[in-house]
Design a protein around this motif. Structure first.
Motif, short mmCIF file in Angstrom:
data_model
loop_
_atom_site.label_atom_id
_atom_site.label_comp_id
_atom_site.label_asym_id
_atom_site.label_seq_id
_atom_site.Cartn_x
_atom_site.Cartn_y
_atom_site.Cartn_z
N SER A 1 0.83 -1.21 0.00
CA SER A 1 0.00 0.00 0.00
C SER A 1 0.87 1.25 0.00
CB SER A 1 -0.91 0.00 1.23
OG SER A 1 -1.74 -1.13 1.25
N ALA A 2 1.94 1.23 0.79
CA ALA A 2 2.85 2.37 0.82
C ALA A 2 3.50 2.58 -0.54
CB ALA A 2 3.91 2.17 1.90
N ALA A 3 3.87 1.48 -1.21
CA ALA A 3 4.47 1.58 -2.54
C ALA A 3 3.47 2.16 -3.55
CB ALA A 3 4.94 0.21 -3.00
N ALA A 4 2.22 1.71 -3.48
CA ALA A 4 1.20 2.24 -4.38
C ALA A 4 0.97 3.73 -4.13
CB ALA A 4 -0.10 1.46 -4.20
N LEU A 5 1.02 4.13 -2.86
CA LEU A 5 0.85 5.54 -2.52
C LEU A 5 1.97 6.37 -3.12
CD1 LEU A 5 -0.92 7.49 -0.85
CD2 LEU A 5 0.61 7.07 1.08
N ALA A 6 3.19 5.85 -3.11
CA ALA A 6 4.32 6.57 -3.71
C ALA A 6 4.11 6.81 -5.20
CB ALA A 6 5.61 5.80 -3.47
N VAL A 7 3.57 5.79 -5.88
CA VAL A 7 3.32 5.93 -7.31
C VAL A 7 2.23 6.97 -7.56
CG1 VAL A 7 2.54 4.72 -9.38
CG2 VAL A 7 4.05 3.56 -7.76
N LEU A 8 1.18 6.93 -6.76
CA LEU A 8 0.06 7.86 -6.95
C LEU A 8 0.47 9.31 -6.67
CD1 LEU A 8 -2.86 5.83 -5.34
CD2 LEU A 8 -2.51 6.30 -7.77
N LEU A 9 1.34 9.50 -5.68
CA LEU A 9 1.69 10.86 -5.26
C LEU A 9 2.91 11.41 -5.97
CD1 LEU A 9 1.03 10.70 -1.41
CD2 LEU A 9 -0.36 11.78 -3.18
N GLN A 10 3.49 10.65 -6.87
CA GLN A 10 4.61 11.18 -7.66
C GLN A 10 4.13 12.42 -8.43
OE1 GLN A 10 8.67 10.15 -8.71
NE2 GLN A 10 7.33 8.60 -7.94
N PRO A 11 4.86 13.53 -8.37
CA PRO A 11 4.44 14.72 -9.15
C PRO A 11 4.74 14.49 -10.63
CG PRO A 11 6.46 15.17 -7.93
CD PRO A 11 6.02 13.80 -7.52
N TRP A 12 3.81 13.84 -11.30
CA TRP A 12 4.08 13.34 -12.64
C TRP A 12 4.34 14.44 -13.66
CZ3 TRP A 12 5.68 8.70 -13.35
CH2 TRP A 12 5.29 7.69 -12.46
N GLY A 13 3.77 15.62 -13.45
CA GLY A 13 4.08 16.72 -14.37
C GLY A 13 5.55 17.07 -14.34
N MET A 14 6.13 17.12 -13.14
CA MET A 14 7.55 17.42 -13.00
C MET A 14 8.41 16.28 -13.52
SD MET A 14 7.48 19.16 -9.22
CE MET A 14 6.31 20.48 -8.86
N VAL A 15 7.98 15.05 -13.29
CA VAL A 15 8.71 13.90 -13.81
C VAL A 15 8.68 13.91 -15.34
CG1 VAL A 15 8.79 11.38 -13.89
CG2 VAL A 15 8.27 12.54 -11.74
#
Length: 235
Positions: A135-149
């Motif tokens: 769950s923590a790993a999935a949260l990291a993926v969801l909260l990644q600032p994808w615009g900046m990435v």
């Protein structure tokens, strides 16, 4: 490219929403393990995006003024404009929220706001208590600032892996973008009780100032990306 990746990595590591979520992760039972899962998933996203770009370019930058080079600059321009627009949206929403608040209601119930915030924090903490490493790993993926990435990915198009400087720049970007999470994780490892108090205090401060932080980070990075891409497109 190096300066661009440095600024994007700094914006990613200072973005408040992942920091706030990570504090809850490492403050939960078995938080160090969950925090490690969060960090590994976060890094995996960054490395995967960079690897996909390098696979597409073959580790060689496209010639100047070629269609791939222009497409990367246009993508950077669009992302920069999007960050500026998003920062303005957050600023207006924050101001609108302050002006529509009912001062009479707050005066009539002095403790309601603090209690409401405390209840919300307690609810989120209880959910994290039951969360797993996955769950923590999935949260990291969801909260990644994808615009900046995505802005970093458009910048990595210029990477030339035949030079060690480009390789070091990519490694430096991934480490810088993860540095805040790593620092909090190490703090929890070596001084868990003190770190938990400090990190929960940091989260409370960010809860009050997250909109301002998002506005500043997105606006500054967006203006830089717009200016840099326009300069290279018209130069």
């Amino acid at each position: 490219m190096v300066l661009d990746l440095l600024l994007i990595g700094l914006a990613v590591t200072l973005f408040p929403l992942p920091i706030m979520a990570f504090v809850l992760v490492v403050s939960a039972p078995r938080g160090v393990r969950k925090g490690l899962a969060f960090i590994l998933a976060w890094l995996a996203c960054l490395v995967t995006v960079m690897a996909m770009v390098l696979l597409f370019t073959g580790g060689q930058p496209p010639p100047p003024r070629s269609p791939p080079s222009i497409a990367a600059l246009v993508a950077t321009l669009v992302i920069g404009v999007g960050l500026v627009v998003y920062s303005e949206h957050r600023r207006r929403r924050s101001r609108r929220g302050r002006t529509t608040a009912d001062p009479d209601a707050r005066e009539g119930a002095p403790g309601d706001g603090a209690e409401g915030a405390e209840d919300t924090g307690s609810s989120m903490s209880s959910r994290m208590d039951e969360a797993t490493g996955w769950s923590a790993a999935a949260l990291a993926v969801l909260l990644q600032p994808w615009g900046m990435v995505a802005a970093a990915a458009a910048t990595v198009v210029q990477a030339d892996l035949s030079h060690g400087q480009s390789f070091l720049a990519l490694m430096g970007f991934c480490l810088l973008a993860t540095s805040t999470l790593l620092a909090m994780e190490l703090y929890m490892v070596f001084s868990p009780e003190k770190a938990q108090r400090a990190l929960l205090g940091l989260r409370a401060w960010l809860e009050r100032h997250k909109d301002q932080a998002i506005v500043v980070v997105c606006l500054l990075l967006g203006l830089w990306l717009v200016g840099r891409s326009l300069y290279q497109l018209t130069g």
